[in-house]
Write an enzyme that holds these catalytic residues in place. Sequence first.
Site, PDB file in Angstrom:
ATOM      1  N   HIS A  53      21.265  28.388  -6.405  1.00 33.54           N
ATOM      2  CA  HIS A  53      22.692  28.469  -6.692  1.00 33.54           C
ATOM      3  C   HIS A  53      23.157  27.062  -7.030  1.00 33.54           C
ATOM      4  CE1 HIS A  53      27.016  29.129  -6.288  1.00 33.54           C
ATOM      5  NE2 HIS A  53      27.018  27.950  -5.665  1.00 33.54           N
TER       6      HIS A  53
ATOM      7  N   GLU B 215      33.033  25.128  -2.255  1.00 38.95           N
ATOM      8  CA  GLU B 215      31.725  25.425  -1.660  1.00 38.95           C
ATOM      9  C   GLU B 215      31.237  24.285  -0.765  1.00 38.95           C
ATOM     10  OE1 GLU B 215      29.400  26.389  -5.140  1.00 38.95           O
ATOM     11  OE2 GLU B 215      30.536  28.247  -5.499  1.00 38.95           O
TER      12      GLU B 215
ATOM     13  N   ASN C 257      16.800  34.571  -7.942  1.00 38.84           N
ATOM     14  CA  ASN C 257      16.731  33.592  -9.030  1.00 38.84           C
ATOM     15  C   ASN C 257      16.745  32.142  -8.528  1.00 38.84           C
ATOM     16  OD1 ASN C 257      19.359  33.473  -8.261  1.00 38.84           O
ATOM     17  ND2 ASN C 257      20.251  33.965 -10.247  1.00 38.84           N
TER      18      ASN C 257
ATOM     19  N   ARG D  19      23.725  23.218 -13.465  1.00 35.95           N
ATOM     20  CA  ARG D  19      23.718  24.558 -14.082  1.00 35.95           C
ATOM     21  C   ARG D  19      22.673  24.610 -15.204  1.00 35.95           C
ATOM     22  NH1 ARG D  19      26.442  28.845 -11.622  1.00 35.95           N
ATOM     23  NH2 ARG D  19      26.824  29.746 -13.676  1.00 35.95           N
TER      24      ARG D  19
ATOM     25  N   THR E  56      21.611  33.048 -15.357  1.00 34.28           N
ATOM     26  CA  THR E  56      21.483  33.871 -14.148  1.00 34.28           C
ATOM     27  C   THR E  56      20.247  34.764 -14.172  1.00 34.28           C
ATOM     28  OG1 THR E  56      23.896  33.865 -14.032  1.00 34.28           O
ATOM     29  CG2 THR E  56      22.752  35.494 -12.685  1.00 34.28           C
TER      30      THR E  56
ATOM     31  N   PHE F 192      26.003  44.588  -7.070  1.00 33.26           N
ATOM     32  CA  PHE F 192      24.911  43.743  -6.583  1.00 33.26           C
ATOM     33  C   PHE F 192      25.262  42.961  -5.321  1.00 33.26           C
ATOM     34  CE2 PHE F 192      27.100  41.045  -9.789  1.00 33.26           C
ATOM     35  CZ  PHE F 192      27.319  39.898  -9.049  1.00 33.26           C
TER      36      PHE F 192
ATOM     37  N   ARG G 104      15.032  28.575 -13.136  1.00 33.10           N
ATOM     38  CA  ARG G 104      14.947  30.039 -13.162  1.00 33.10           C
ATOM     39  C   ARG G 104      13.993  30.504 -14.257  1.00 33.10           C
ATOM     40  NH1 ARG G 104      21.517  30.845 -12.543  1.00 33.10           N
ATOM     41  NH2 ARG G 104      21.603  30.994 -10.266  1.00 33.10           N
TER      42      ARG G 104
ATOM     43  N   LYS H 110      17.538  29.186  -2.623  1.00 35.51           N
ATOM     44  CA  LYS H 110      17.659  30.493  -1.988  1.00 35.51           C
ATOM     45  C   LYS H 110      16.393  30.837  -1.198  1.00 35.51           C
ATOM     46  CE  LYS H 110      20.916  32.137  -5.533  1.00 35.51           C
ATOM     47  NZ  LYS H 110      21.278  33.260  -6.441  1.00 35.51           N
TER      48      LYS H 110
ATOM     49  N   TYR I 296      30.367  33.950  -1.539  1.00 40.21           N
ATOM     50  CA  TYR I 296      30.298  34.912  -2.652  1.00 40.21           C
ATOM     51  C   TYR I 296      31.530  35.814  -2.721  1.00 40.21           C
ATOM     52  CZ  TYR I 296      25.419  33.730  -3.853  1.00 40.21           C
ATOM     53  OH  TYR I 296      24.272  33.093  -4.289  1.00 40.21           O
TER      54      TYR I 296
END
Length: 137
Positions: free
Chosen positions: A117, A128, A114, A87, A93, A59, A104, A10, A51
């Site tokens: 993704h 995706e 964070n 993950r 998260t 959010f 994270r 990100k 998203y």
Amino acid sequence: MSQRTLVLLKPDAVRRGLVGEIIGRIERKAGWSLRALELRTLDLATLEQHYSEHRGKPFYEPLVEFMSSGPSVALVVEGERVIEGLRALAGSTDPIAAAPGSIRGDFGTIVRENLVHASDSPESADREIKIFFPELG
Ligand code: IDP
Ligand code: MG
């Protein structure tokens, strides 16, 4: 079971100079490999698709604004159980709750920023990857 997953570093990760650190962690997992990698400032249309499940949540708007605030790095990673594995590398998260040792958990403090993704299921990964790298679909 070899899989593919879509990973985004990100804008906070890029701004903070953590691209090498994060990609290094991914590359060091045995047998995983990069199938696509691009520095890209995400536009609204792409983020709305990506998203879509979060549309309407409190959010959502600040998330989209943050995600378009600077370049991200988009990656496709391939390898053994890579969806679950990415993950786990990312951590939960909320970065404060995320385990130390996860990306994270090691680098984040606030939920929106964070750092990464990673697709959460084979169905999400397919969807995706088609959004970000249609040529791989
Ligand atoms: P995930 O990225 O761990 O799959 P999701 O629930 O799918 O988490 O949420 C997508 C992204 O939206 C999160 O990574 C985070 O950046 C942001 N986000 C999720 N929940 C919140 C929240 O309660 N406040 C602020 N941002 C949030
Ligand atoms: Mg998610």
